[in-house]
Design a protein around this motif. Structure first.
Motif, PDB file in Angstrom:
ATOM      1  N   GLU A  28      -5.162   5.876  11.797  1.00 55.35           N
ATOM      2  CA  GLU A  28      -4.056   5.572  12.936  1.00 55.35           C
ATOM      3  C   GLU A  28      -2.783   4.818  12.365  1.00 55.35           C
ATOM      4  O   GLU A  28      -1.628   4.765  12.543  1.00 55.35           O
ATOM      5  CB  GLU A  28      -4.550   4.817  13.820  1.00 55.35           C
ATOM      6  N   ALA A  29      -3.161   3.742  11.295  1.00 60.00           N
ATOM      7  CA  ALA A  29      -2.096   3.085  10.800  1.00 60.00           C
ATOM      8  C   ALA A  29      -1.325   3.851   9.891  1.00 60.00           C
ATOM      9  O   ALA A  29       0.068   3.667   9.880  1.00 60.00           O
ATOM     10  CB  ALA A  29      -2.831   1.877   9.774  1.00 60.00           C
ATOM     11  N   TYR A  30      -1.719   4.773   9.173  1.00 61.74           N
ATOM     12  CA  TYR A  30      -0.851   5.776   8.230  1.00 61.74           C
ATOM     13  C   TYR A  30       0.235   6.413   9.167  1.00 61.74           C
ATOM     14  O   TYR A  30       1.297   6.525   9.309  1.00 61.74           O
ATOM     15  CB  TYR A  30      -1.684   6.875   7.625  1.00 61.74           C
ATOM     16  N   GLU A  31      -0.291   6.870  10.604  1.00 58.07           N
ATOM     17  CA  GLU A  31       0.642   7.589  11.523  1.00 58.07           C
ATOM     18  C   GLU A  31       1.762   6.649  11.976  1.00 58.07           C
ATOM     19  O   GLU A  31       2.988   7.101  12.196  1.00 58.07           O
ATOM     20  CB  GLU A  31      -0.314   8.235  12.654  1.00 58.07           C
ATOM     21  N   MET A  32       1.240   5.420  12.137  1.00 62.33           N
ATOM     22  CA  MET A  32       2.055   4.340  12.972  1.00 62.33           C
ATOM     23  C   MET A  32       3.189   4.035  12.015  1.00 62.33           C
ATOM     24  O   MET A  32       4.435   3.711  12.189  1.00 62.33           O
ATOM     25  CB  MET A  32       1.247   3.369  13.365  1.00 62.33           C
ATOM     26  N   VAL A  33       2.999   3.600  10.586  1.00 62.04           N
ATOM     27  CA  VAL A  33       3.666   2.965   9.829  1.00 62.04           C
ATOM     28  C   VAL A  33       3.899   3.542   8.409  1.00 62.04           C
ATOM     29  O   VAL A  33       4.882   3.005   7.506  1.00 62.04           O
ATOM     30  CB  VAL A  33       3.293   1.318   9.578  1.00 62.04           C
ATOM     31  N   GLY A  34       3.005   4.469   8.076  1.00 62.73           N
ATOM     32  CA  GLY A  34       3.123   5.232   6.700  1.00 62.73           C
ATOM     33  C   GLY A  34       2.117   4.414   5.835  1.00 62.73           C
ATOM     34  O   GLY A  34       1.714   3.207   6.006  1.00 62.73           O
ATOM     35  N   ARG A  49      -0.693   0.195   2.635  1.00 61.38           N
ATOM     36  CA  ARG A  49      -1.173   0.041   1.229  1.00 61.38           C
ATOM     37  C   ARG A  49      -0.747  -1.538   1.001  1.00 61.38           C
ATOM     38  O   ARG A  49      -1.364  -2.650   0.481  1.00 61.38           O
ATOM     39  CB  ARG A  49      -0.653   0.797   0.163  1.00 61.38           C
ATOM     40  N   ARG A  50       0.635  -1.913   1.260  1.00 59.63           N
ATOM     41  CA  ARG A  50       1.266  -3.487   1.003  1.00 59.63           C
ATOM     42  C   ARG A  50       0.260  -4.289   2.057  1.00 59.63           C
ATOM     43  O   ARG A  50       0.055  -5.567   1.527  1.00 59.63           O
ATOM     44  CB  ARG A  50       2.620  -3.358   1.571  1.00 59.63           C
ATOM     45  N   TYR A  51       0.096  -3.864   3.083  1.00 58.86           N
ATOM     46  CA  TYR A  51      -0.594  -4.752   4.125  1.00 58.86           C
ATOM     47  C   TYR A  51      -2.023  -5.306   3.735  1.00 58.86           C
ATOM     48  O   TYR A  51      -2.306  -6.484   3.816  1.00 58.86           O
ATOM     49  CB  TYR A  51      -0.591  -4.299   5.677  1.00 58.86           C
TER      50      TYR A  51
END
Ligand SMILES: C[S@@+](CC[C@H](N)C(=O)[O-])C[C@H]1O[C@@H](n2cnc3c(N)ncnc32)[C@H](O)[C@@H]1O
Length: 262
Positions: free
Chosen positions: A215-221, A226-228
């Motif tokens: 879901e995170a990939y979809e929201m922010v890439g 990875r940085r977060y």
């Protein structure tokens, strides 16, 4: 919707939500906000503390300050009628009447940028405490929560990543910066050093983020994800090694002209 260190009480089966509510309750109690007429939250985020004050603590009028228009909109939405959210810097805040209690959680870190000199940062902190003094009556309380740095050099590799990549507008105080700039107007009546509480909070945040990776990939890439995760891992290590720490400090406004006991 709280993004600052929780307060873990040690109850069995305690989860992050319990610990965040325990934190809100601790600050409300420490600021003696229960049944107060007016209270202020400096850096109200998404509004959890202001809602708690208006509902659980029965405060008459609650004001929250934030610099984020997204937060202001969410915090105001569905808030009780006695909550006012201002999209405003504390430097510009001019309340119509004084407050009985002030709370500030996780905002002090953003008041003075890391590239300022210690004297410049202390001048900013001093002006914050001067404002709080103006806004409170003698005996009124400020409950403050902030990250501080202990043995960590903000200019080091880890510090540089933190400030360049994740929190460019921030700077962490040392304990002496807070104590010295507050002491003219405030006496310290409560103090906790809870770095292990932040380590645990960050661990849960990381676990939850990793569990929702797709879901995170979809929201922010992928790159932001990875940085977060790197930020969460690094932060956790910094609290674990006591390079940074978490202060919860309760301040009581001194009477004008000092206390005469004669
Ligand atoms: C890390 S967030 C913490 C939010 C909330 N207290 C929480 O615990 O979830 C920091 C908050 O402080 C606010 N803030 C930072 N500097 C501020 C300033 N100078 N005046 C008012 N609010 C400020 C930000 O807009 C944000 O709402």
């Amino acid at each position: 919707m709280v993004y600052s260190c929780a307060l873990w009480t040690g109850e069995p089966d305690e989860d992050l939500e319990d610990a965040q509510i325990a934190k809100l309750a601790w600050h409300a109690r420490s600021a003696q906000a229960h049944g107060a007429s007016r209270a202020l939250d400096v850096g109200c985020g998404w509004g959890a503390m202001v809602r708690y004050l208006a509902t659980e603590s029965g405060v008459g009028e609650v004001t929250g300050l934030t610099l984020s228009s997204d937060q202001a909109a969410v915090a105001a939405e569905g808030a009780p009628a006695n909550v006012e959210i201002c999209l405003q810097d504390w430097r510009d805040h001019q309340p119509k009447e004084p407050y009985d209690a002030i709370i500030s959680i996780g905002a002090f870190e953003h008041f003075a940028r890391h590239e300022l000199s210690q004297a410049e940062r202390r001048a900013v902190y001093k002006s914050f405490f001067d404002k709080c003094r103006q806004w409170l009556p003698p005996g009124g309380r400020l409950s403050l929560q902030t990250i501080g740095h202990e043995d960590f050099d903000p200019a080091s590799g880890t510090g540089a990543l933190f400030f360049a990549d994740i929190f460019p507008e921030s700077g962490l105080p040392q304990l002496s910066d807070i104590v010295q700039t507050a002491e003219q107007h405030f006496r310290l009546v409560g103090f906790r050093n809870d770095s292990d509480h932040y380590e645990r909070t960050l661990t849960v945040w990381q676990q939850r983020l990793e569990a929702h990776k797709d879901e995170a990939y979809e929201m922010v890439g992928r790159e932001t994800y990875r940085r977060y995760v790197r930020y969460l891992r690094l932060s956790r290590a910094m609290f674990g090694r006591r390079l940074s720490t978490l202060y919860r400090m309760v301040y009581e406004r001194r009477p004008d002209g000092g206390t005469d006991v004669s």
